[in-house]
Design an enzyme around this catalytic site. Sequence first.
Site, PDB file in Angstrom:
ATOM      1  N   ASN A  90       0.708  -1.148  -0.085  1.00  0.00           N
ATOM      2  CA  ASN A  90       0.226   0.357   0.184  1.00  0.00           C
ATOM      3  C   ASN A  90       1.348   1.509  -0.123  1.00  0.00           C
ATOM      4  OD1 ASN A  90      -1.711   1.862   0.377  1.00  0.00           O
ATOM      5  ND2 ASN A  90      -2.340   1.185   2.086  1.00  0.00           N
TER       6      ASN A  90
ATOM      7  N   LYS B  35      -0.157   4.083  -0.504  1.00  0.00           N
ATOM      8  CA  LYS B  35      -0.252   5.485  -0.017  1.00  0.00           C
ATOM      9  C   LYS B  35      -0.110   6.453  -0.987  1.00  0.00           C
ATOM     10  CE  LYS B  35      -0.194   2.913   4.162  1.00  0.00           C
ATOM     11  NZ  LYS B  35       0.281   3.392   5.970  1.00  0.00           N
TER      12      LYS B  35
ATOM     13  N   HIS C 136      -9.610   1.018   4.461  1.00  0.00           N
ATOM     14  CA  HIS C 136      -8.511   1.693   5.493  1.00  0.00           C
ATOM     15  C   HIS C 136      -8.927   2.386   6.513  1.00  0.00           C
ATOM     16  CE1 HIS C 136      -4.191   3.230   5.785  1.00  0.00           C
ATOM     17  NE2 HIS C 136      -3.736   1.639   5.080  1.00  0.00           N
TER      18      HIS C 136
ATOM     19  N   GLU D 244      -7.052   4.727   7.714  1.00  0.00           N
ATOM     20  CA  GLU D 244      -6.976   5.979   7.307  1.00  0.00           C
ATOM     21  C   GLU D 244      -7.846   6.969   6.245  1.00  0.00           C
ATOM     22  OE1 GLU D 244      -3.187   5.441   4.751  1.00  0.00           O
ATOM     23  OE2 GLU D 244      -2.325   5.468   7.332  1.00  0.00           O
TER      24      GLU D 244
ATOM     25  N   GLU E  69      -5.912  -5.309  10.591  1.00  0.00           N
ATOM     26  CA  GLU E  69      -5.116  -3.872  10.577  1.00  0.00           C
ATOM     27  C   GLU E  69      -5.896  -2.919  12.032  1.00  0.00           C
ATOM     28  OE1 GLU E  69      -2.687  -2.363   7.141  1.00  0.00           O
ATOM     29  OE2 GLU E  69      -4.439  -1.357   7.285  1.00  0.00           O
TER      30      GLU E  69
ATOM     31  N   GLY F   6       1.357   2.468  10.517  1.00  0.00           N
ATOM     32  CA  GLY F   6       2.875   3.564  10.314  1.00  0.00           C
ATOM     33  C   GLY F   6       3.274   3.117  12.162  1.00  0.00           C
TER      34      GLY F   6
ATOM     35  N   SER G  13       2.934  -2.475  10.389  1.00  0.00           N
ATOM     36  CA  SER G  13       4.178  -1.804  10.671  1.00  0.00           C
ATOM     37  C   SER G  13       5.004  -3.758  10.332  1.00  0.00           C
ATOM     38  CB  SER G  13       4.689  -1.387  12.030  1.00  0.00           C
ATOM     39  OG  SER G  13       4.612  -0.106  12.376  1.00  0.00           O
TER      40      SER G  13
END
Length: 247
Positions: free
Chosen positions: A10, A12, A94, A96, A164, A170, A210
């Site tokens: 991903n 991003k 996701h 985010e 996730e 991150g 991560s």
Amino acid sequence: MSRKFFVCGNWKMNGDKASLGELMKTLNSAKVDPSVEVVCGSPAVYLDFVRSTLDAKFGVAAQNCYKVAKGAFTGEISPAMIKDCGAHWVILGHSERRHVFGESDELIGKKTAHVLENGLRVVACVGEKLEEREAGITEKVVFAQTKFFADNVKDWSKVVLAYEPVWAIGTGRTAPPQQAQEVHEKLREWLRANVSEAVGDSVRIIYGGSVTGGTCKELGGQKDIDGFLVGGASLKPEFIDIINAKQ
Ligand code: PGA
């Protein structure tokens, strides 16, 4: 039942034509485990470029899309456009999208139905926030999110579920393999009970948060972890080690 290991990068909102071009050159010439399905999640504006640069053995995913085919939705993209660029996957739900852009379960559900109706595949993301884990409601949260996907999926062979934990994304704080395995196992049980035994057995549940070249082997060795969704490390040559985690 054997589930094909699935590793999705991903990217991003990172990279440009030069750096992504370099990355793809590295991927194209790398020795990758042929038994692993690999997909790269490209920024929407680069889908065409990525599909035409990346070797055909790698799949391409969009990182989001809208819930209808076309119309007055400034700034959005449709599954039909993604397909037109030669990509076959869309990442939906996701963390985010949920927590930075405020996407609701309902909207994510509608997007899922529309993407699948258009013949694309979905990486369906679920995961709890730190305060939810600390409050002991991880299962409740991920089951509720999974239900919104399940209500909109007819053919689970077109879906990969991604667990996730938000606190691991991150942050460099990978979930301990046992702890991730526990949630994956519970998600599989949920699918067995609420969709079907066959779907529970066959759906790939991948871990994200991560993942690195250093953490992938132990995570990938867990019974119910069938691959990874990789952010930061997917932009580095280290992604190849993650693809080859099972070797
Ligand atoms: P990360 O991102 O690997 O950088 O933690 C994972 C993701 O957001 O999918």
